[in-house]
Every structure is written in structure tokens, then in C-alpha cells.
Scaffold this motif. Sequence first.
Motif, PDB file in Angstrom:
ATOM      1  N   ALA A 148      -1.668   4.668  -0.845  1.00  0.00           N
ATOM      2  CA  ALA A 148      -2.732   4.128  -1.691  1.00  0.00           C
ATOM      3  C   ALA A 148      -3.364   5.243  -2.518  1.00  0.00           C
ATOM      4  O   ALA A 148      -4.575   5.303  -2.684  1.00  0.00           O
ATOM      5  CB  ALA A 148      -3.771   3.420  -0.824  1.00  0.00           C
ATOM      6  N   LYS A 151      -6.483   6.979  -1.459  1.00  0.00           N
ATOM      7  CA  LYS A 151      -7.765   6.261  -1.397  1.00  0.00           C
ATOM      8  C   LYS A 151      -7.787   5.231  -0.274  1.00  0.00           C
ATOM      9  O   LYS A 151      -8.763   4.509  -0.113  1.00  0.00           O
ATOM     10  CB  LYS A 151      -8.036   5.563  -2.736  1.00  0.00           C
ATOM     11  CG  LYS A 151      -8.142   6.551  -3.887  1.00  0.00           C
ATOM     12  CD  LYS A 151      -8.727   5.877  -5.121  1.00  0.00           C
ATOM     13  CE  LYS A 151      -9.070   6.879  -6.198  1.00  0.00           C
ATOM     14  NZ  LYS A 151      -7.885   7.446  -6.855  1.00  0.00           N
ATOM     15  N   GLY A 152      -6.738   5.158   0.503  1.00  0.00           N
ATOM     16  CA  GLY A 152      -6.609   4.086   1.479  1.00  0.00           C
ATOM     17  C   GLY A 152      -7.237   4.353   2.832  1.00  0.00           C
ATOM     18  O   GLY A 152      -6.973   3.623   3.780  1.00  0.00           O
ATOM     19  N   MET A 169      -9.471  -4.461   1.647  1.00  0.00           N
ATOM     20  CA  MET A 169      -8.036  -4.248   1.847  1.00  0.00           C
ATOM     21  C   MET A 169      -7.286  -5.560   1.920  1.00  0.00           C
ATOM     22  O   MET A 169      -6.250  -5.723   1.282  1.00  0.00           O
ATOM     23  CB  MET A 169      -7.792  -3.426   3.110  1.00  0.00           C
ATOM     24  CG  MET A 169      -8.137  -1.973   2.879  1.00  0.00           C
ATOM     25  SD  MET A 169      -7.716  -0.943   4.267  1.00  0.00           S
ATOM     26  CE  MET A 169      -8.665   0.523   3.820  1.00  0.00           C
ATOM     27  N   PHE A 174      -5.877  -2.593  -2.460  1.00  0.00           N
ATOM     28  CA  PHE A 174      -4.838  -1.555  -2.486  1.00  0.00           C
ATOM     29  C   PHE A 174      -3.450  -2.170  -2.616  1.00  0.00           C
ATOM     30  O   PHE A 174      -2.453  -1.555  -2.240  1.00  0.00           O
ATOM     31  CB  PHE A 174      -4.917  -0.679  -1.230  1.00  0.00           C
ATOM     32  CG  PHE A 174      -6.246   0.000  -1.073  1.00  0.00           C
ATOM     33  CD1 PHE A 174      -6.587   1.073  -1.885  1.00  0.00           C
ATOM     34  CD2 PHE A 174      -7.167  -0.446  -0.143  1.00  0.00           C
ATOM     35  CE1 PHE A 174      -7.822   1.694  -1.766  1.00  0.00           C
ATOM     36  CE2 PHE A 174      -8.399   0.170  -0.010  1.00  0.00           C
ATOM     37  CZ  PHE A 174      -8.734   1.238  -0.828  1.00  0.00           C
ATOM     38  N   GLY A 178      -2.356  -2.497   1.456  1.00  0.00           N
ATOM     39  CA  GLY A 178      -3.426  -2.956   2.329  1.00  0.00           C
ATOM     40  C   GLY A 178      -3.122  -4.247   3.073  1.00  0.00           C
ATOM     41  O   GLY A 178      -3.974  -4.781   3.778  1.00  0.00           O
TER      42      GLY A 178
END
Length: 421
Positions: A148, A151-152, A169, A174, A178
Motif C-alpha cells: 500500500a 501507507k498501509g 481498509m 487501499f 486492504g
Amino acid sequence: MNILILGSGGREHALAWAAHQNPKCDKLIAAPGNAGMASIATLSTLDTNDRGAVVTFCEEEAIDLVIIGPEAPLASGVADRLREAGIAVFGPSRAAAELEASKRFTKEICDAAGAPTAAYAHFTDPASAKAYVAEQGAPIVIKADGLAAGKGVIVAMEDADAFAALDDMFSGAFGEAGAEVVIEEFMTGEEASFFVLCDGEVALPIGTAQDHKRIGEGDTGPNTGGMGAYSPAPVLTEALQAQVMDQIIRPTLSEMAKRGTPYQGVLYAGLMIENGQARLVEYNVRFGDPECQVLMMRLGAQALDAIQAAAEGRLNEAQIHWADDHALTVVMAADGYPGSYARGSVIKGLDALLDDSFHKVFHAGTKEIDGAITANGGRVLNVTARGESLKEARDRAYAMVDDIEWTESVHRRDIGWRALD
Ligand code: AMP
Ligand code: GLY
């Protein structure tokens, strides 16, 4: 030896520089490369994620070794196709690159290998994920399973933040990454990175480093790709490194081999250290950027020998000759990074800087226009120095930063603070 390096960041400039130092290196090509690499390598516009195109290019250019810098070509299976074509390649297969591409996969490998890591559970629906959060309570860490773009991962200090992250999510914030979520125990301690070359069986540690992920001094503000790094990381003592090799790295490699997906390339272990014990936070299947810059600065030409040995499955013959030195790199980014920033500002003063095995500017997002070096990305320069002490390396790096004329830029003045304070 003819070498092709895939990628265009400071990481790839550092790899190219180390390779170029080695008398074995005849022809060096970088795709796509950057303005800094142009002085030591031929640049090519080859599509680095196109497996067939990379193989054809290697055949045409009589390439003996391909070094893959970033994750994307690995996830596209470029290493697999090169290996099928009989071309030596440094980088894991697509199946082995799952160690970075799937958090759940990594946790399962850790379970099977008995490697210490945070306790976790894995979910595909919001209701059971939220029930688990309610049961465990914050602080707790919510991770999108897939890639991601960094950023996940949400470190939730309150239950409400965890619920909000799960809503995001599962509602597709994402994308596919996600659709599955890993929820982890929140670990406290100090983070450090450990880098190990692997040839499928044998593992060779090549150094430790610490990164500075936040844009602002004192580790404040939004996350970035990394604003500076230093090596070695004092928190990763020799004893801890031995522990990590025994408890985390070697069991992981054995488990990967047992599954028929041996790991070859560099394994970058993100570790959390507390009370003299290290636990795995995550694996990456590539060098860190900017961590690679400080590792290459310290290793120099011998890095190529070790990389080649890993690619050719004879890492048992390789060894690292350590110097008792330190390296530090300061990232200079375009003003506005990691938000929006302008391209095209002119950078002056680079030619007048010292340029030797103690002082080096590795380029990332640069482009030469009419003979001038211009900014062409977020992270633009990696001002890197080596010294007998970390303080000496730091002072050298900042002396170079101060001689670079580029007003439309930002950098942190406190790189190395954790180790220097
Ligand atoms: P990752 O992409 O898994 O490395 O996560 C990004 C960052 O989130 C890490 O570098 C840590 O700072 C933090 N992090 C991830 N997992 C945990 C955890 N279980 N406990 C505490 N912090 C974590
Ligand atoms: N500097 C962190 C990374 O390369 O993932």
C-alpha cells in the motif's frame, strides 16, 4: 563483467557507485537511472517491469549480472524470467518476494519458523476484526495485507482509531491491499534495520542501519520514504545480530527453501529491540532507501563481489572485510515533500564538493537540463559521508549540505540524533 542495474533512486546510484569501484565491472547500464548515475553508467529507457523486454535487453547487451533495486520489478517476476533465461540476477523470485508483498504470508512464515514477532490475527471482514480489537484493546496495529505504498500500517493509540482504520481498509481505501487485514500487538522499543545477503541457502550479514521516516526534526510530521540514515546502528550489537541470525533470519530462509521458494537477494529485516531482545516488525525484499546509501558507502567495491556471489549461489565463498567506520546520509528533498512539490529548480554547487571515498552525493530525483542539475522528484539528493566516528561522518555530510546551493529544498538537521545523543 557487464552489469545492468534496475531503478532510479539514491539506492540504485549507491549500488552503481559500489559496482563501478570494482575492477571487475566493465560495462555498467542503469535503467532508467538518474543524472548522477549518468557519469558512471549508460542510461537506458528500458521498461524495467517488462519481463520479456528485460531478458531481450540483457541478451543484446551481453549482460552478466542484473541487480534489481526496487520492489516493483520483483513483484512483476523479472527475476524469475532472468533466471529462466540463465542470466545471473540479484533479487528474489515473485514467490519469495511475498515476504514483502503480504503481511499475512510473513506472519505465517514467522509462525512456521518460530521467529519472534508481534502476536497477530488475520481478518477478511470488518465485524470480526472489530470484535478482535474490542477484545484486545488499543494500542494496537492495523495493517493492510498487501502493498500500500508504505501507507498501509496504522498504529492506533485508541480503539476508535483502530475501528476507523478498519472501516477505511475494508471500504477500499487501499484497494485490493486492504481486502485482508492483519491486526498486531503493539510493540514498544527501538527500531533498527538489519541487511542480509542470501543465495537461497547461505546468509551473509552486510550491516545495520537506522532510518528517519518522518519529515520533521525530532521525528515529527508525516511519514516519508526516509529522510536520512546512518550505519552501523549501535542498538544492534554483535550479540543481538547473532541472535537475529539464529532466531529470525536462518529459520526464515530454511522455511522458504522447504516450501520450494528459496530466498535469494537482500533480505531487509525491520526489527524492534527491547530489553536486549529483537523481534521482527517486517521484511522487505530489497535494500532500504536511504539505508543502502550508507551500507554501500561503508562496503565500497566489495559489495559487488558479495552481490555477485549471492546471485550465483556461492555466498559460502564470500566474506565482508569490515572497517571500523561509520556512514551517514542526509536526504535533501524538494520543498513540499512528502506533499506536493515543484520540479525543475536548479541545484548548484555540486561540482565543487569533495568527491572521494569519504564524501559522496548520491542522486535520486535529478535530471540534467542544458548542463544544469535540476530537481525532478520528491527525494532528490543523498548527501553521504563516512568517518571514523558517527559524529565525523555527520559533520562531513552537513558541511557538504551547507555548500549546496538549492533554496527550494528541505532537509533535517538532526540525522543520527538517536545514536549521537
Ligand atoms: P511496516 O510497514 O510493517 O514496517 O510498518 C511501518 C511502521 O509501523 C514500522 O516501521 C513501525 O514503526 C510501525 N509498526 C509496525 N508494526 C508495529 C507493531 N506491531 N508495533 C509497533 N509499531 C509497529
Ligand atoms: N527507508 C525505508 C525503506 O526503504 O523501506
